[in-house]
Enzyme design. Structure first.
Site, PDB file in Angstrom:
ATOM      1  N   HIS A 131      26.362  48.487  49.402  1.00 29.63           N
ATOM      2  CA  HIS A 131      27.658  47.981  48.794  1.00 29.63           C
ATOM      3  C   HIS A 131      27.538  48.210  47.385  1.00 29.63           C
ATOM      4  O   HIS A 131      28.663  48.016  46.643  1.00 29.63           O
ATOM      5  CB  HIS A 131      28.072  46.673  49.315  1.00 29.63           C
ATOM      6  N   ASP A 168      25.082  50.648  59.707  1.00 25.92           N
ATOM      7  CA  ASP A 168      25.329  49.460  59.476  1.00 25.92           C
ATOM      8  C   ASP A 168      26.804  49.086  59.846  1.00 25.92           C
ATOM      9  O   ASP A 168      27.737  50.063  59.889  1.00 25.92           O
ATOM     10  CB  ASP A 168      25.303  49.059  58.034  1.00 25.92           C
ATOM     11  N   HIS A 170      29.085  47.948  58.374  1.00 30.03           N
ATOM     12  CA  HIS A 170      29.947  47.983  57.400  1.00 30.03           C
ATOM     13  C   HIS A 170      29.991  49.453  56.858  1.00 30.03           C
ATOM     14  O   HIS A 170      28.662  49.829  56.694  1.00 30.03           O
ATOM     15  CB  HIS A 170      29.675  46.984  56.499  1.00 30.03           C
ATOM     16  N   ASP A 257      23.789  44.764  61.985  1.00 34.41           N
ATOM     17  CA  ASP A 257      24.889  43.834  62.106  1.00 34.41           C
ATOM     18  C   ASP A 257      25.959  44.064  63.050  1.00 34.41           C
ATOM     19  O   ASP A 257      26.829  43.349  63.080  1.00 34.41           O
ATOM     20  CB  ASP A 257      25.500  43.265  60.641  1.00 34.41           C
TER      21      ASP A 257
END
Ligand SMILES: [Zn+2]
Length: 320
Positions: A131, A168, A170, A257
């Site tokens: 991120h 991931d 995200h 996740d």
């Protein structure tokens, strides 16, 4: 001498020193402790080989991050701030140094693979990176470990065509920022749909810009999506895109996740999915880029699922 079946873990106890303040912050040193305990007590234990990272150089960071961000990050940490920008991004006095070391794990992983292609390399690292933007921390990330490793691979070893594959839960907004106008890189991300999930980017319509048009492949999944959706994407559009792009090397943003027990996403993956992902990646890296692949840990916050998923991923990745 090469031991073909060994797993290289790029790791340092120093990575545990990034303290996110206790309380209920999910990105803790226990994540790495649990992974290590699990790997050392399972079937991979006799095959683990540890390699220590070195802090990323200033030069290696400046391929993506701004000078002003590096100065601000260091100054805020040393001045005793408890977070930068948003309370998600908790820091302690050691956080700048640990983030440099975390960025250095991917660089070390690239060096290991270049010395001996086909080695199974996993960077057991934190803080995560996908991120992080050029001049700001986001979502527990400060320095973009995968982008830094990809640029290092290009600049140090002249492997021009790099694919970053991100599983991931995200979207890796920072990786997309780095690569969206670049025709030499390919970013593929499978994640929970941005309408429902952090960070709100990663729509299928975001495909790259200008000379980079077509080099971003976002595969957003609706909440509740399970293994079959991911496997269908891997065996369909992902494989097709990789064969078209013909990477010279691959970097894996390995986040766990999306597991059904991990409450950081609404995805519904089983531990077994990470085994399938590892098998596919190992197989593609062998076919397409002579086994040049490095995996870096991103998310994964349910400790038991994280540890079991990493182990399942590595057993499958090493199988090829
Ligand atoms: Zn994540």
């Amino acid at each position: 001498m090469k031991i073909p079946s060994e797993i290289i873990l790029v790791h340092s106890a120093r990575l545990l020193d990034h303290d996110t303040g206790g309380g209920d912050h999910p990105e803790t040193a226990d994540r790495l402790r649990c992974i290590e305990q699990r790997l050392q007590s399972g079937s991979l234990a006799p095959h683990l080989h540890y390699v220590a990272p070195e802090p990323a150089s200033h030069e290696a960071l400046l391929v993506f991050h701004s000078e002003s961000w590096l100065l601000r990050f260091e100054e805020e940490v040393l001045s005793g701030r408890s977070y930068i920008g948003h309370p998600d991004n908790q820091v302690c006095y050691d956080s700048f140094d640990v983030a440099l070391l975390s960025a250095g794990t991917g660089i070390k992983g690239v060096d290991v693979v270049e010395q001996d292609a086909g080695r199974c390399v996993f960077c057991a690292t934190r803080p995560p990176g996908h991120h992080a933007e050029p001049s700001m921390s986001y979502g527990f990330c400060f320095l973009n470990n995968c982008v830094i490793a990809a640029r290092y691979w290009q600049n140090r070893y002249n492997r021009r065509r790099i694919c970053v594959l991100d599983f991931d839960a995200h979207h890796g907004n920072g990786i997309q920022t780095a690569f969206e106008e670049d025709p030499e890189t390919l970013y593929i991300s499978i994640h929970e749909h941005p309408s429902f999930s952090y960070p709100g980017t990663g729509y299928a319509e975001e495909t790259g810009m200008g000379p980079g048009e077509g080099t971003i492949l976002n595969i957003p999944l609706t909440p509740g999506s399970s293994d079959q959706k991911v496997v269908a994407a891997l065996d369909g559009v992902v494989r097709e895109k990789l064969e078209q792009f013909r990477p010279e090397a691959m970097i894996i943003a390995a986040g766990f996740d999306g597991h059904r027990l991990d409450d950081m996403s609404g995805l519904n993956y089983s531990t077994g999915l990470y085994s399938i992902i590892g098998e596919r990646i190992g197989s593609w890296a062998g076919e397409l880029c002579s086994g040049r692949v490095v995996s870096l840990l991103e998310g994964g916050y349910h400790l038991q699922s994280l540890a079991e998923s990493v182990e399942a991923y590595l057993i499958a990745l090493r199988g090829k």
